[in-house]
Each structure stands twice: as structure tokens, then as C-alpha cells.
Design a protein around this motif. Structure first.
Motif, PDB file in Angstrom:
ATOM      1  N   SER A 282      18.112  21.960  12.977  1.00 29.01           N
ATOM      2  CA  SER A 282      18.391  22.389  11.614  1.00 29.01           C
ATOM      3  C   SER A 282      19.441  23.489  11.580  1.00 29.01           C
ATOM      4  N   GLU A 283      19.370  24.390  12.566  1.00 28.80           N
ATOM      5  CA  GLU A 283      20.362  25.458  12.633  1.00 28.80           C
ATOM      6  C   GLU A 283      21.752  24.895  12.900  1.00 28.80           C
ATOM      7  N   ARG A 284      21.842  23.899  13.781  1.00 29.38           N
ATOM      8  CA  ARG A 284      23.147  23.295  14.057  1.00 29.38           C
ATOM      9  C   ARG A 284      23.716  22.659  12.788  1.00 29.38           C
ATOM     10  N   LEU A 285      22.881  21.935  12.073  1.00 31.57           N
ATOM     11  CA  LEU A 285      23.348  21.282  10.847  1.00 31.57           C
ATOM     12  C   LEU A 285      23.773  22.316   9.815  1.00 31.57           C
ATOM     13  N   TYR A 286      22.992  23.380   9.674  1.00 31.25           N
ATOM     14  CA  TYR A 286      23.308  24.433   8.715  1.00 31.25           C
ATOM     15  C   TYR A 286      24.646  25.093   9.044  1.00 31.25           C
ATOM     16  N   ARG A 287      24.889  25.336  10.311  1.00 27.01           N
ATOM     17  CA  ARG A 287      26.137  25.984  10.707  1.00 27.01           C
ATOM     18  C   ARG A 287      27.325  25.036  10.552  1.00 27.01           C
ATOM     19  N   LYS A 288      27.088  23.747  10.686  1.00 31.58           N
ATOM     20  CA  LYS A 288      28.149  22.785  10.397  1.00 31.58           C
ATOM     21  C   LYS A 288      28.554  22.848   8.928  1.00 31.58           C
ATOM     22  N   VAL A 289      27.559  22.938   8.060  1.00 30.50           N
ATOM     23  CA  VAL A 289      27.850  23.016   6.628  1.00 30.50           C
ATOM     24  C   VAL A 289      28.616  24.295   6.309  1.00 30.50           C
ATOM     25  N   LEU A 290      28.212  25.418   6.914  1.00 30.54           N
ATOM     26  CA  LEU A 290      28.938  26.667   6.697  1.00 30.54           C
ATOM     27  C   LEU A 290      30.365  26.554   7.197  1.00 30.54           C
ATOM     28  N   ALA A 291      30.535  25.900   8.358  1.00 30.15           N
ATOM     29  CA  ALA A 291      31.879  25.741   8.905  1.00 30.15           C
ATOM     30  C   ALA A 291      32.739  24.847   8.023  1.00 30.15           C
ATOM     31  N   SER A 292      32.119  23.856   7.394  1.00 36.41           N
ATOM     32  CA  SER A 292      32.879  22.943   6.540  1.00 36.41           C
ATOM     33  C   SER A 292      33.380  23.622   5.280  1.00 36.41           C
ATOM     34  N   ASN A 293      32.774  24.751   4.925  1.00 37.63           N
ATOM     35  CA  ASN A 293      33.212  25.504   3.751  1.00 37.63           C
ATOM     36  C   ASN A 293      34.291  26.524   4.076  1.00 37.63           C
TER      37      ASN A 293
END
Length: 347
Positions: A282-293
Motif C-alpha cells: 500500500s505504501e508503494r502504491l501511495y508513493r506512486k500516486v504522490l510521484a505522479s502528481n
């Protein structure tokens, strides 16, 4: 001293191999962190918790033998074998842990919270046992065993998480700093364990209980706060909490009056097993979303970083902690989308 000598021997052997002309294996490191990127605060909390365990270990190393001899009247020759037996039991437990059929031992971050609760219970029991020298020996020994089991397991879980979520650069920074500070606190704990005995047999364990309580609050509140923040950002993908089955998450951000309430709600969700994904996934996915922004360049680079397990290149494509015998079960990479386009598509 023995560890230092072992490292010196290994270094000398490696040097001789290099000088003999044997070609060294090329190790490809993960890319450096993106300029301006910082290590998330939750990783620093986990690192701080690791330092606290080092402090408690060494207070115990100084206080436990003295308590066994002075308070419970054991012979000095019997203390060593007792502690050696406890360490052997702990080693066997950690070896068999991946195969123990207990769900909460393998569900992160529940297992991390449970470890620190057990540490707190262990030191409180040890403190109580010292008040009854005639009949408290067995309780005291079992309390020390419980602490060792919980503390070693907590360290394994925290190192597994940090090495799995951070890239090479951030791993060297955070884990190196944690280990350095841990050594400093270990020295402090060694002195405190001896000095506090002056104020009574229970004094070292009272301090341990206070430190453990503060750590439980710090780790629990941080993990709970992070859980809610992550679910707000990733719903309905986060941890299997689908909007159709968990409608209360959709508007919870508007009703939270404080960070404390958010932490409590998050801890309740973690404790009740209201999650399906893994903590690391979940942390990896969350950080991907932050990176995409972020900006396009930063987004691309961070995506590459998050796709790369920090030690995957070093160990031929998989982290040493990413085997089927992983304790926390956080090695499931299915929760990680292959690209930012997957995130956009799922959103």
C-alpha cells in the motif's frame, strides 16, 4: 571485538581476491533519489522505533543480570546459562516464525504494533516481579523472554519494511543513521541500567516501561494516521477498502477534528483487520500516486525508483527479504502498478 575481527578477515580475503586479478561481480545500484525528494516521515518514525529497541536492549543487558543476582539471589554462575537459554529460544522462534500458523504474526503493520505492546507488557511484568523477590523469579524470567522475542521480531519487521520500501540512497541514509544512533543509545542504556539499580530493583524496569509506553503511542499513532491518509488518497484502491463496501471512508476526512482522532480511527481499522493489502504494498502504491502528481521528470524518475526493490539489482532481481519465507508477508508485488498509466486508469 569478534565481529570486528570477522569483518577484517573478510575485507582481507576480498582484497586478496581483487589483487589476484579475479574479476569482481558488477553490482548495479538503484538510481539516486530525485532532487528535492525527502524520506517520508513514517519511515523516520520506524527508524526511531528501531533506535528505541537498541536502548531497551542495553538497559536490560545491564539491569537483568544484577536483578537476578541481587534481588532473586541467584548464583553468578547460573545467570549466564539462563540468559543463553533465553537467547537460544529466541533464535529458534525467529527461525520458525515464517511457518507459525498465526495470522496476526504475518499481517503488517498489526505485527509491529503487537510487538511493541508485548514489550510494554514484558517490562511492566518484570517491574512487578521485582517487588516479590520470594516468588517472582519465574515471572521475571518469562518477562525477559517475552521482551527478547518481541524486540527481536520488531527489529526484523522494521528492517524488512525499510529495506523493502526505500531505494539504495535513502536506505543508506536512514538505516545508517538509525544504526549509528542505536549504538549511541546502546552505550547510554548500558550505563543507565547500572546506575538506576541504586534507586531500587524496579527502577530500570520502570524506565523501560515508560519508554515502551511512549513508543507504543508514537508508533501506533503514526501508523494509524498514515493509514487514514493513505486511504483518503488511494480510495477505493487502498488496502482493499472499496468505496462500495466501506462508504464511511469517503467522508471521514471532512469529519476529523484533529490528528489525534485520525490516528485513533486508523489504529481501529488496523486492529480490526479492516485491510486486505499489505503495508509495504500500500505504501508503494501511495508513493506512486504522490510521484505522479509531481513534475513529469520527477514523476518518471520516482516511478522507476518505486518499481525497483532497493536490493533487487544487488541480489539478482529479488530482495533477500522478498522470499516466500518473509515474516510479514509484505513481499506481494501485485499491489504495485506497472506504470503511472495504470494508476490513472484505475482512478
Amino acid at each position: 571485538l569478534a565481529a570486528s575481527l570477522m569483518y577484517a578477515v573478510l575485507a582481507a580475503a576480498q582484497h586478496c581476491v581483487t589483487c589476484a586479478g579475479v574479476e569482481e561481480h558488477q553490482v548495479v545500484l538503484a538510481p539516486e533519489s530525485v532532487d528535492g525528494a525527502v524520506i517520508p516521515w513514517i519511515d523516520w518514525i520506524i527508524g526511531a522505533a528501531f533506535v528505541v529497541t537498541e536502548l531497551m536492549f542495553n538497559i536490560g543487558n545491564a539491569a537483568v543480570p544484577q536483578t537476578l543476582t541481587r534481588t532473586f539471589g541467584l548464583e553468578i554462575a547460573s545467570v549466564g546459562p539462563i540468559l543463553a537459554l533465553l537467547n537460544c529460544v529466541t533464535m529458534l522462534f525467529l527461525t520458525a516464525l515464517p511457518y507459525v500458523p498465526c495470522p496476526w504474526l504475518h499481517r503488517s503493520p498489526v505485527n509491529i504494533l503487537a510487538c511493541f505492546f508485548c514489550i510494554l507488557a514484558a517490562w511492566v511484568s518484570a517491574m512487578v516481579a521485582t517487588s516479590v523477590p520470594d516468588g517472582g523469579l519465574h515471572i521475571f524470567v518469562l518477562s525477559v523472554l517475552l521482551f527478547m522475542l518481541a524486540a527481536y521480531m520488531a527489529q526484523v519487521l522494521m528492517l524488512e519494511y525499510l529495506s523493502g520500501i526505500l531505494d539504495i540512497h535513502d536506505s543508506k541514509l536512514l538505516m545508517g543513521l538509525s544504526e549509528t544512533c542505536g549504538c549511541a543509545f546502546a552505550m547510554l542504556g548500558g550505563y543507565l541500567g547500572d546506575v538506576l539499580e541504586v534507586y531500587g530493583a524496579a527502577a530500570p524496569f520502570a524506565l523501560q516501561s515508560a519508554v515502551a509506553l511512549l513508543t507504543v503511542v508514537m508508533v501506533g499513532a503514526s501508523l494509524g494516521h498514515r493509514h487514514v491518509t493513505r486511504c483518503q488518497a488511494l480510495a477505493p484502491e487502498c488496502d482493499g477498502q472499496r468505496a462500495s463496501t466501506e462508504p464511511r471512508w469517503s467522508g471521514i476526512s471532512m469529519r476529523l477534528p484533529s490528528c489525534a482522532r485520525q490516528s485513533v480511527v486508523g489504529v481501529q481499522a488496523i486492529a480490526t483487520g479492516n485491510t486486505e493489502g499489505t503495508f509495504m504494498g500500500s505504501e508503494r502504491l501511495y508513493r506512486k500516486v504522490l510521484a505522479s502528481n509531481a513534475s513529469p521528470a520527477q514523476s518518471l524518475t520516482r516511478s522507476l525508483l518505486s518499481d525497483q526493490s532497493p536490493l533487487s539489482e544487488t541480489f539478482g532481481g529479488s530482495s533477500p527479504l522478498s522470499s516466500s519465507s518473509s515474516i510479514s508477508g509484505d513481499v506481494d508485488h501485485s499491489a504495485r502498478p506497472s506504470s503511472d498509466a495504470d494508476i490513472a486508469g484505475s482512478a
